[in-house]
Design an enzyme around this catalytic site. Structure first.
Site, PDB file in Angstrom:
ATOM      1  N   ASN A  61       0.824  -1.210   0.000  1.00 44.25           N
ATOM      2  CA  ASN A  61       0.000   0.000   0.000  1.00 44.25           C
ATOM      3  C   ASN A  61       0.854   1.254   0.000  1.00 44.25           C
ATOM      4  OD1 ASN A  61       0.633  -0.808   2.672  1.00 44.25           O
ATOM      5  ND2 ASN A  61      -1.041   0.390   3.517  1.00 44.25           N
ATOM      6  N   GLU A  63       0.279   5.233   0.542  1.00 39.23           N
ATOM      7  CA  GLU A  63      -0.679   6.252   0.966  1.00 39.23           C
ATOM      8  C   GLU A  63      -0.259   7.636   0.474  1.00 39.23           C
ATOM      9  OE1 GLU A  63      -1.255   5.721   5.191  1.00 39.23           O
ATOM     10  OE2 GLU A  63      -2.239   3.774   4.857  1.00 39.23           O
ATOM     11  N   CYS A  72      -4.136   0.551  -2.578  1.00 39.46           N
ATOM     12  CA  CYS A  72      -3.969  -0.674  -1.791  1.00 39.46           C
ATOM     13  C   CYS A  72      -2.872  -1.564  -2.383  1.00 39.46           C
ATOM     14  CB  CYS A  72      -5.262  -1.482  -1.793  1.00 39.46           C
ATOM     15  SG  CYS A  72      -6.630  -0.733  -0.927  1.00 39.46           S
ATOM     16  N   GLU A  74      -3.014  -4.769  -3.050  1.00 41.66           N
ATOM     17  CA  GLU A  74      -3.479  -5.735  -4.053  1.00 41.66           C
ATOM     18  C   GLU A  74      -3.470  -5.133  -5.450  1.00 41.66           C
ATOM     19  OE1 GLU A  74      -4.809  -4.916  -1.196  1.00 41.66           O
ATOM     20  OE2 GLU A  74      -5.990  -6.532  -0.290  1.00 41.66           O
ATOM     21  N   CYS A 111     -10.344  -4.975   0.045  1.00 44.93           N
ATOM     22  CA  CYS A 111     -11.445  -4.005   0.015  1.00 44.93           C
ATOM     23  C   CYS A 111     -12.274  -4.221  -1.264  1.00 44.93           C
ATOM     24  CB  CYS A 111     -10.904  -2.571   0.080  1.00 44.93           C
ATOM     25  SG  CYS A 111     -10.275  -1.959  -1.500  1.00 44.93           S
ATOM     26  N   CYS A 114     -10.558  -3.469  -4.609  1.00 46.52           N
ATOM     27  CA  CYS A 114      -9.573  -4.497  -4.984  1.00 46.52           C
ATOM     28  C   CYS A 114     -10.266  -5.773  -5.457  1.00 46.52           C
ATOM     29  CB  CYS A 114      -8.638  -4.790  -3.823  1.00 46.52           C
ATOM     30  SG  CYS A 114      -7.459  -3.451  -3.523  1.00 46.52           S
TER      31      CYS A 114
HETATM   32  N1  THU Z   1      -5.281  -1.550   2.472  1.00 44.64           N
HETATM   33  C1  THU Z   1      -4.727  -2.373   1.537  1.00 44.64           C
HETATM   34  O1  THU Z   1      -3.619  -2.126   1.054  1.00 44.64           O
HETATM   35  N2  THU Z   1      -5.416  -3.482   1.173  1.00 44.64           N
HETATM   36  C2  THU Z   1      -6.630  -3.825   1.673  1.00 44.64           C
HETATM   37  O2  THU Z   1      -7.202  -4.818   1.249  1.00 44.64           O
HETATM   38  C3  THU Z   1      -7.264  -3.026   2.712  1.00 44.64           C
HETATM   39  C4  THU Z   1      -6.584  -1.759   3.070  1.00 44.64           C
HETATM   40  C5  THU Z   1      -4.529  -0.366   2.896  1.00 44.64           C
HETATM   41  C6  THU Z   1      -5.083   0.947   2.431  1.00 44.64           C
HETATM   42  C7  THU Z   1      -4.532   1.896   3.468  1.00 44.64           C
HETATM   43  O3  THU Z   1      -3.232   2.279   3.081  1.00 44.64           O
HETATM   44  C8  THU Z   1      -4.438   1.046   4.719  1.00 44.64           C
HETATM   45  O4  THU Z   1      -4.485  -0.299   4.302  1.00 44.64           O
HETATM   46  C9  THU Z   1      -5.522   1.310   5.738  1.00 44.64           C
HETATM   47  O5  THU Z   1      -6.771   1.211   5.158  1.00 44.64           O
END
Ligand code: THU
Length: 160
Positions: A61, A63, A72, A74, A111, A114
Site C-alpha cells: 500500500n 498512501e 492498496c 493488491e 477491500c 480491490c
Molecule cells: N489496504 C490495503 O492495502 N489493502 C486492503 O485490502 C485493505 C486496506 C490499505 C489501504 C490503506 O493504506 C491502509 O491499508 C488502511 O486502510
C-alpha cells in the site's frame, strides 16, 4: 417474493498444510510490507502475485496525504504485474497485513475496489485467481474471487 441464497466456501490452512508455492508467495507478500508507505494509517499491507510462468510480482500500500489518492497493496501488485507482463495470466495472489504489533492473527479481506480489480483480472485472462489471505492463526484460501465477490459486474452486461 422469491429469495435465493449465495454461499461461499473458504478453507483455512495451517502453515504446514500449505504447498511450498503457496508458502513462498505468502512470504513474498509479508516481505513486501517493508515497502509500504503508510504514515497515515500505520497499517502495512503486502501483496504478491504469481504468474503462469512462475514470475512473482509484489506490491504494497502507498498512501497519500490526499487519502483517496493512495492505493492498496493488491491493486499495486496486480497493476504492476499486468503492466510488466501483459501476456502472463495471474494464477495466485497472497495478501498479508501488519500493524505496530506485527502480522495480524486474522487475515484482512481485500477491500471492495480491490475485489473488483481481481474480478477484472480473472475475466481478462479467463482464469480464476487462487487467493491466499494470510493470518498468523491460519491462511484463508479461496480458488477464485467468486467466494469474496458474488454477483460480479462483467463485460457480459455491456452487451458487446
Ligand atoms: N489496504 C490495503 O492495502 N489493502 C486492503 O485490502 C485493505 C486496506 C490499505 C489501504 C490503506 O493504506 C491502509 O491499508 C488502511 O486502510
Amino acid at each position: 417474493m422469491k429469495e435465493y441464497t449465495i454461499q461461499s466456501t473458504i478453507c483455512v490452512y495451517g502453515w504446514d498444510e500449505l504447498s511450498e508455492d503457496d508458502r513462498n508467495l505468502i512470504s513474498a507478500a509479508k516481505d513486501a510490507t517493508k515497502g509500504s508507505y503508510a504514515p497515515y494509517s500505520g497499517f502495512c499491507v503486502g501483496a504478491a502475485v504469481r504468474l503462469e510462468d512462475g514470475t512473482v510480482v509484489i506490491g504494497c500500500n502507498q498512501e497519500n496525504v490526499a487519502f483517496p489518492s493512495g492505493l492498496c497493496a493488491e491493486r499495486t501488485a496486480l497493476f504492476a504485474a499486468n503492466a510488466q507482463h501483459p501476456d502472463q495470466p495471474v494464477l495466485s495472489l497472497a495478501i498479508a497485513a501488519r500493524n505496530a504489533d506485527g502480522f495480524l492473527p486474522q487475515p484482512i479481506p481485500p477491500c471492495g475496489a480491490c475485489r473488483q480489480v481481481i474480478s477484472g483480472v480473472e475475466q481478462r485472462y479467463n482464469q480464476p485467481i487462487r487467493i491466499l489471505l494470510y493470518g498468523t492463526a491460519g491462511t484463508h484460501v479461496t480458488d477464485g474471487i467468486d467466494a469474496l465477490l458474488p454477483l460480479q459486474f462483467s463485460d457480459e452486461y455491456l452487451g458487446h
